[in-house]
Motif scaffolding. Structure first.
Motif, PDB file in Angstrom:
ATOM      1  N   PRO A  66       0.803  -1.230   0.000  1.00  0.00           N
ATOM      2  CA  PRO A  66       0.000   0.000   0.000  1.00  0.00           C
ATOM      3  C   PRO A  66       0.842   1.289   0.000  1.00  0.00           C
ATOM      4  CG  PRO A  66      -0.977  -1.589   1.486  1.00  0.00           C
ATOM      5  CD  PRO A  66       0.338  -2.170   1.036  1.00  0.00           C
ATOM      6  N   ASP A  67       1.944   1.317   0.731  1.00  0.00           N
ATOM      7  CA  ASP A  67       2.771   2.528   0.755  1.00  0.00           C
ATOM      8  C   ASP A  67       3.418   2.789  -0.603  1.00  0.00           C
ATOM      9  OD1 ASP A  67       2.168   3.064   3.399  1.00  0.00           O
ATOM     10  OD2 ASP A  67       3.936   2.001   4.163  1.00  0.00           O
ATOM     11  N   THR A  68       3.883   1.723  -1.245  1.00  0.00           N
ATOM     12  CA  THR A  68       4.482   1.860  -2.568  1.00  0.00           C
ATOM     13  C   THR A  68       3.451   2.363  -3.568  1.00  0.00           C
ATOM     14  OG1 THR A  68       6.021   0.056  -2.103  1.00  0.00           O
ATOM     15  CG2 THR A  68       5.700   0.625  -4.406  1.00  0.00           C
ATOM     16  N   LEU A  69       2.267   1.776  -3.543  1.00  0.00           N
ATOM     17  CA  LEU A  69       1.207   2.209  -4.457  1.00  0.00           C
ATOM     18  C   LEU A  69       0.824   3.662  -4.221  1.00  0.00           C
ATOM     19  CD1 LEU A  69      -1.089  -0.944  -4.510  1.00  0.00           C
ATOM     20  CD2 LEU A  69       0.396  -0.111  -6.337  1.00  0.00           C
ATOM     21  N   GLU A  70       0.709   4.039  -2.950  1.00  0.00           N
ATOM     22  CA  GLU A  70       0.348   5.423  -2.655  1.00  0.00           C
ATOM     23  C   GLU A  70       1.429   6.378  -3.147  1.00  0.00           C
ATOM     24  OE1 GLU A  70      -1.124   8.316   0.967  1.00  0.00           O
ATOM     25  OE2 GLU A  70      -0.646   6.225   1.411  1.00  0.00           O
ATOM     26  N   GLY A  71       2.677   6.028  -2.943  1.00  0.00           N
ATOM     27  CA  GLY A  71       3.773   6.873  -3.425  1.00  0.00           C
ATOM     28  C   GLY A  71       3.755   7.032  -4.928  1.00  0.00           C
ATOM     29  N   ARG A  72       3.509   5.952  -5.618  1.00  0.00           N
ATOM     30  CA  ARG A  72       3.448   6.012  -7.084  1.00  0.00           C
ATOM     31  C   ARG A  72       2.275   6.873  -7.553  1.00  0.00           C
ATOM     32  NH1 ARG A  72       4.987  -0.127  -8.979  1.00  0.00           N
ATOM     33  NH2 ARG A  72       7.091  -0.061  -8.141  1.00  0.00           N
ATOM     34  N   LEU A  73       1.133   6.687  -6.924  1.00  0.00           N
ATOM     35  CA  LEU A  73      -0.036   7.482  -7.317  1.00  0.00           C
ATOM     36  C   LEU A  73       0.190   8.969  -7.043  1.00  0.00           C
ATOM     37  CD1 LEU A  73      -2.919   5.145  -6.145  1.00  0.00           C
ATOM     38  CD2 LEU A  73      -2.248   5.668  -8.497  1.00  0.00           C
TER      39      LEU A  73
ATOM     40  N   LEU B  52     -12.728   8.780  -8.103  1.00  0.00           N
ATOM     41  CA  LEU B  52     -12.365   9.459  -9.340  1.00  0.00           C
ATOM     42  C   LEU B  52     -12.588  10.965  -9.206  1.00  0.00           C
ATOM     43  CD1 LEU B  52     -13.162   8.208 -12.866  1.00  0.00           C
ATOM     44  CD2 LEU B  52     -13.377  10.606 -12.306  1.00  0.00           C
ATOM     45  N   ALA B  53     -13.742  11.349  -8.713  1.00  0.00           N
ATOM     46  CA  ALA B  53     -14.038  12.773  -8.525  1.00  0.00           C
ATOM     47  C   ALA B  53     -13.063  13.403  -7.543  1.00  0.00           C
ATOM     48  CB  ALA B  53     -15.476  12.955  -8.035  1.00  0.00           C
ATOM     49  N   ASP B  54     -12.743  12.692  -6.486  1.00  0.00           N
ATOM     50  CA  ASP B  54     -11.805  13.202  -5.488  1.00  0.00           C
ATOM     51  C   ASP B  54     -10.423  13.412  -6.102  1.00  0.00           C
ATOM     52  OD1 ASP B  54     -11.215  13.939  -2.747  1.00  0.00           O
ATOM     53  OD2 ASP B  54     -10.099  12.051  -2.610  1.00  0.00           O
ATOM     54  N   GLU B  55      -9.970  12.468  -6.915  1.00  0.00           N
ATOM     55  CA  GLU B  55      -8.654  12.603  -7.542  1.00  0.00           C
ATOM     56  C   GLU B  55      -8.641  13.748  -8.542  1.00  0.00           C
ATOM     57  OE1 GLU B  55      -4.693  12.034  -8.007  1.00  0.00           O
ATOM     58  OE2 GLU B  55      -6.018  11.232  -6.476  1.00  0.00           O
ATOM     59  N   MET B  56      -9.706  13.904  -9.298  1.00  0.00           N
ATOM     60  CA  MET B  56      -9.794  15.034 -10.230  1.00  0.00           C
ATOM     61  C   MET B  56      -9.711  16.356  -9.462  1.00  0.00           C
ATOM     62  SD  MET B  56     -10.072  14.156 -13.427  1.00  0.00           S
ATOM     63  CE  MET B  56     -10.719  12.980 -14.575  1.00  0.00           C
ATOM     64  N   HIS B  57     -10.357  16.400  -8.312  1.00  0.00           N
ATOM     65  CA  HIS B  57     -10.314  17.598  -7.471  1.00  0.00           C
ATOM     66  C   HIS B  57      -8.882  17.881  -7.016  1.00  0.00           C
ATOM     67  CE1 HIS B  57     -11.639  20.595  -4.583  1.00  0.00           C
ATOM     68  NE2 HIS B  57     -10.903  19.978  -3.676  1.00  0.00           N
ATOM     69  N   HIS B  58      -8.176  16.855  -6.571  1.00  0.00           N
ATOM     70  CA  HIS B  58      -6.788  17.031  -6.129  1.00  0.00           C
ATOM     71  C   HIS B  58      -5.896  17.499  -7.278  1.00  0.00           C
ATOM     72  CE1 HIS B  58      -7.210  15.616  -2.062  1.00  0.00           C
ATOM     73  NE2 HIS B  58      -7.770  14.486  -2.462  1.00  0.00           N
ATOM     74  N   ILE B  59      -6.086  16.942  -8.466  1.00  0.00           N
ATOM     75  CA  ILE B  59      -5.292  17.349  -9.626  1.00  0.00           C
ATOM     76  C   ILE B  59      -5.588  18.796  -9.982  1.00  0.00           C
ATOM     77  CG2 ILE B  59      -4.960  16.995 -12.110  1.00  0.00           C
ATOM     78  CD1 ILE B  59      -5.387  13.953 -11.526  1.00  0.00           C
ATOM     79  N   ALA B  60      -6.863  19.172  -9.980  1.00  0.00           N
ATOM     80  CA  ALA B  60      -7.234  20.553 -10.299  1.00  0.00           C
ATOM     81  C   ALA B  60      -6.627  21.536  -9.300  1.00  0.00           C
ATOM     82  CB  ALA B  60      -8.762  20.699 -10.319  1.00  0.00           C
ATOM     83  N   GLU B  61      -6.686  21.199  -8.025  1.00  0.00           N
ATOM     84  CA  GLU B  61      -6.104  22.082  -6.995  1.00  0.00           C
ATOM     85  C   GLU B  61      -4.596  22.207  -7.165  1.00  0.00           C
ATOM     86  OE1 GLU B  61      -7.257  20.528  -3.179  1.00  0.00           O
ATOM     87  OE2 GLU B  61      -8.864  22.016  -3.013  1.00  0.00           O
TER      88      GLU B  61
ATOM     89  N   ALA C  84       3.079  10.507  -7.029  1.00  0.00           N
ATOM     90  CA  ALA C  84       4.026  10.979  -8.046  1.00  0.00           C
ATOM     91  C   ALA C  84       3.299  11.240  -9.362  1.00  0.00           C
ATOM     92  CB  ALA C  84       5.140   9.956  -8.239  1.00  0.00           C
ATOM     93  N   GLN C  85       2.407  10.327  -9.741  1.00  0.00           N
ATOM     94  CA  GLN C  85       1.648  10.519 -10.978  1.00  0.00           C
ATOM     95  C   GLN C  85       0.764  11.750 -10.890  1.00  0.00           C
ATOM     96  OE1 GLN C  85      -0.375   6.821 -11.835  1.00  0.00           O
ATOM     97  NE2 GLN C  85       1.556   5.703 -11.909  1.00  0.00           N
ATOM     98  N   ARG C  86       0.133  11.958  -9.730  1.00  0.00           N
ATOM     99  CA  ARG C  86      -0.716  13.141  -9.553  1.00  0.00           C
ATOM    100  C   ARG C  86       0.100  14.413  -9.744  1.00  0.00           C
ATOM    101  NH1 ARG C  86      -3.262  14.012  -3.842  1.00  0.00           N
ATOM    102  NH2 ARG C  86      -4.499  12.208  -4.434  1.00  0.00           N
ATOM    103  N   LYS C  87       1.296  14.453  -9.162  1.00  0.00           N
ATOM    104  CA  LYS C  87       2.142  15.650  -9.277  1.00  0.00           C
ATOM    105  C   LYS C  87       2.547  15.914 -10.713  1.00  0.00           C
ATOM    106  CE  LYS C  87       3.905  15.626  -4.581  1.00  0.00           C
ATOM    107  NZ  LYS C  87       5.086  15.746  -3.731  1.00  0.00           N
ATOM    108  N   VAL C  88       2.910  14.868 -11.449  1.00  0.00           N
ATOM    109  CA  VAL C  88       3.297  15.037 -12.851  1.00  0.00           C
ATOM    110  C   VAL C  88       2.097  15.500 -13.672  1.00  0.00           C
ATOM    111  CG1 VAL C  88       4.071  13.820 -14.929  1.00  0.00           C
ATOM    112  CG2 VAL C  88       5.220  13.416 -12.741  1.00  0.00           C
TER     113      VAL C  88
END
Length: 83
Positions: free
Chosen positions: A5-12, A65-74, A14-18
């Motif tokens: 779970p920690d590895t997956l969260e870190g990867r996600l 999905l909506a939550d992640e879109m919100h984080h990316i937009a912010e 990183a992808q969000r930041k990019v």
């Protein structure tokens, strides 16, 4: 390579930041359309929500999905303001 779970969260994260940085730097009409697309999907519409329904897997996926879109937009907006 195992995925815990920690590895997956870190990867996600990183992808969000990019993705957020890419969204932030796209200029012109294409950038505006992309940011609008993300903003429009950063919340669940009233038609997707049923207050009496028991949340199922589909609803939790849509919510995530909506939550992640919100984080990316912010994050994209913060990056645009910083540059």
């Amino acid at each position: 390579m195992s995925a815990n779970p920690d590895t997956l969260e870190g990867r996600l994260l990183a992808q969000r930041k990019v993705i957020a940085r890419l969204v932030a730097v796209v200029e012109g009409p294409a950038g505006d359309e992309l940011r609008e697309y993300i903003r429009d999907r950063s919340h669940m519409s009233a038609a997707e929500e049923d207050p009496g329904a028991v949340p199922g897997e589909g609803l939790s996926i849509e919510g995530a999905l909506a939550d992640e879109m919100h984080h990316i937009a912010e994050a994209a907006e913060a990056h645009r303001k910083a540059t």
